[in-house]
Design an enzyme around this catalytic site. Structure first.
Site, PDB file in Angstrom:
ATOM      1  NE  ARG A  97      -3.628  -2.472   2.303  1.00 21.18           N
ATOM      2  CZ  ARG A  97      -4.586  -2.777   3.166  1.00 21.18           C
ATOM      3  NH1 ARG A  97      -4.870  -1.943   4.157  1.00 21.18           N
ATOM      4  NH2 ARG A  97      -5.265  -3.908   3.036  1.00 21.18           N
ATOM      5  NE  ARG A 136      -1.462   5.337   8.779  1.00 25.31           N
ATOM      6  CZ  ARG A 136      -2.782   5.245   8.670  1.00 25.31           C
ATOM      7  NH1 ARG A 136      -3.298   4.885   7.511  1.00 25.31           N
ATOM      8  NH2 ARG A 136      -3.579   5.523   9.689  1.00 25.31           N
ATOM      9  CD  GLU A 140      -8.908  -1.338   9.895  1.00 29.40           C
ATOM     10  OE1 GLU A 140      -8.945  -2.219   9.016  1.00 29.40           O
ATOM     11  OE2 GLU A 140      -8.904  -0.113   9.638  1.00 29.40           O
ATOM     12  CB  SER A 169     -11.951  -4.522   8.477  1.00 28.18           C
ATOM     13  OG  SER A 169     -11.271  -4.789   7.265  1.00 28.18           O
ATOM     14  NE  ARG A 186      -2.425  -1.305  11.605  1.00 33.92           N
ATOM     15  CZ  ARG A 186      -3.121  -0.221  11.263  1.00 33.92           C
ATOM     16  NH1 ARG A 186      -4.340  -0.031  11.728  1.00 33.92           N
ATOM     17  NH2 ARG A 186      -2.600   0.675  10.439  1.00 33.92           N
TER      18      ARG A 186
END
Length: 431
Positions: free
Chosen positions: A258, A273, A345, A348, A386
């Site tokens: 990403r 991140r 988070e 999800s 994460r």
């Protein structure tokens, strides 16, 4: 891709969805106009082909005196048919372009608002307290010899890292735990490609407004995936699935990439991140009427995984304005990060209804043997970097060691704690 029949029959529902998302309502009218233009082009083409067929028959029956005029008419009709077919192709392309701009229709129960309007559904586990100054995951990871950000930046730039020693073993342990639990739940394990064609990216809704987040290999016209959801969805493009025995489920492992183009200045320290991480992703194909129940099952499996890691968390229902293009509803699970004093988070799960499958032409046969568009759902079981960050922070101890959750121990040689300078133990497979 949004269902055209739904737009024709209930345009106000789609307009309301656009309003809830904070998206342009006029796109619905543009789609209706493009649909009408496409249907008119198709009607004109059919009419002209009918006339052309009649003219061909007339040529055979014409007298010598009539034949030149009839041939001239047939020739003119052939040119008109060619023009009409080109107009129909252009109308089809224009319709698809407008249709691709409209995101999925949100579920009725999705909270209104944007990023700050998610609704907490439940909080699970007690937030830990510490009788010593807490350290963040980078300080802990460096002391353990588990994370090396400095050399990651030297080799690849900012937001890259090395996992070393116990950090690397933690990655393998989490992947093994996630896959083993997924297989036990009936998922087929998949090692998915991290490079995909544009059709797979477009089909899953990751181009358009999301293309700034995506790495593209221009020379080969391929994209690096941000999630194995893309490859797993594309795996059955243009196929008819057998869902007679229930949902078809995959657990895909892949590296994910990403650009984080919109996150300048956010989470610059650590591995929360980053530009690259590995992930185990659940993906389901099912009949549309089974999608809501399947969504809750994916959420349950995510919760059970975090409970196995002994992490406190909360489940939030994401607001309409913060949903991705393909999602009609999305639940996030946010785990507690002690040094930030908040939940972040970790996983999800999204119900994409028939939106992705319609773009990718993924169907199944219903009870009457007719082909219908399938529904697709996805859920992150473990975003590994994460999760490592959260584990190190939540389970830290005053002496610099880190408690190893019981569920992870079989994959870490049975050790109960990670300690600075420890001798690494080879993982022992479960019996």
């Amino acid at each position: 891709m949004i269902d055209l029949r739904l737009v024709r029959e209930n345009p106000d529902l789609v307009r309301a969805s656009q309003r809830a998302r904070g998206a342009d309502e006029s796109a619905v009218d543009a789609l209706l106009a493009a649909d009408a233009a496409r249907r008119e082009a198709a009607r004109r083409g059919d009419d002209l082909r009918g006339e052309q067929k009649a003219a061909s028959q007339a040529v055979k029956k014409a007298t010598p005196e009539e034949r030149p005029a009839v041939l001239e008419r047939a020739k003119a009709l052939a040119a008109e048919v060619k023009q009409a077919e080109e107009a129909q192709r252009e109308a089809d392309a224009a319709l698809r372009e407008v249709q691709l701009r409209i995101p999925n229709v949100v579920h009725d129960d999705v909270p209104p608002g944007g990023e700050d309007d998610a609704v907490t559904l439940r909080t699970v586990g007690e937030v830990p307290t510490y009788d010593f100054p807490v350290r963040d995951h980078i300080e802990i990871g460096e002391a353990l010899g588990a994370i090396d950000m400095e050399r990651g930046a030297k080799v690849s730039g900012s937001r890259f890292y090395f996992l070393t020693g116990p950090g690397a073993l933690l990655e393998f342990a989490l992947a093994q735990l996630a896959i083993s639990r997924a297989v036990a739940a009936g998922f087929t394990p998949v090692i998915a490609p991290a490079l995909v064609k544009p059709s797979a990216m477009e089909g899953t809704g990751f181009l358009g407004e999301h293309d700034e987040e995506v790495y593209r290999i221009e020379r080969d016209d391929l994209y690096l995936v941000g999630t194995s959801e893309v490859a797993l969805a594309g795996m059955h493009a243009n196929e008819v699935l057998d869902l007679s025995k229930g949902p078809k489920r995959y657990a895909g492992w892949s590296s994910c990439f990403r650009r984080e183009a919109g996150s300048y200045g956010k989470d610059t320290r650590g591995i929360i991140r980053v530009h690259w991480f590995d992930k185990v992703e659940m993906f389901s194909f099912c009949a549309p009427e089974d999608a809501a129940a399947e969504h809750l099952r994916l959420l349950q499996w995510e919760e059970e995984f975090l409970q196995a890691l002994e992490l406190p968390y909360r489940v939030v229902d994401i607001a309409a304005g913060d949903l991705g293009t393909s999602a009609a509803r999305k639940y996030d699970i946010e785990a507690w990060f002690p040094t930030q004093g908040t939940y972040r988070e970790l996983t999800s799960t999204s119900d994409c209804t028939t939106f992705q499958a319609r773009r990718l032409t993924i169907r199944y046969r219903d009870a009457d043997g007719k082909n219908q568009t399938a529904a697709t759902l996805n859920g992150t079981l473990c975003a590994i970097a994460r999760t490592i960050a959260c584990l190190l922070e939540v389970h830290q101890r005053a002496d610099g060691s880190v408690h190893v959750p019981v569920a992870l121990r079989p994959w870490l040689g049975g050790v109960e704690a990670l300690t600075p300078g420890m001798t690494l133990v080879a993982p022992v497979p479960t019996a």
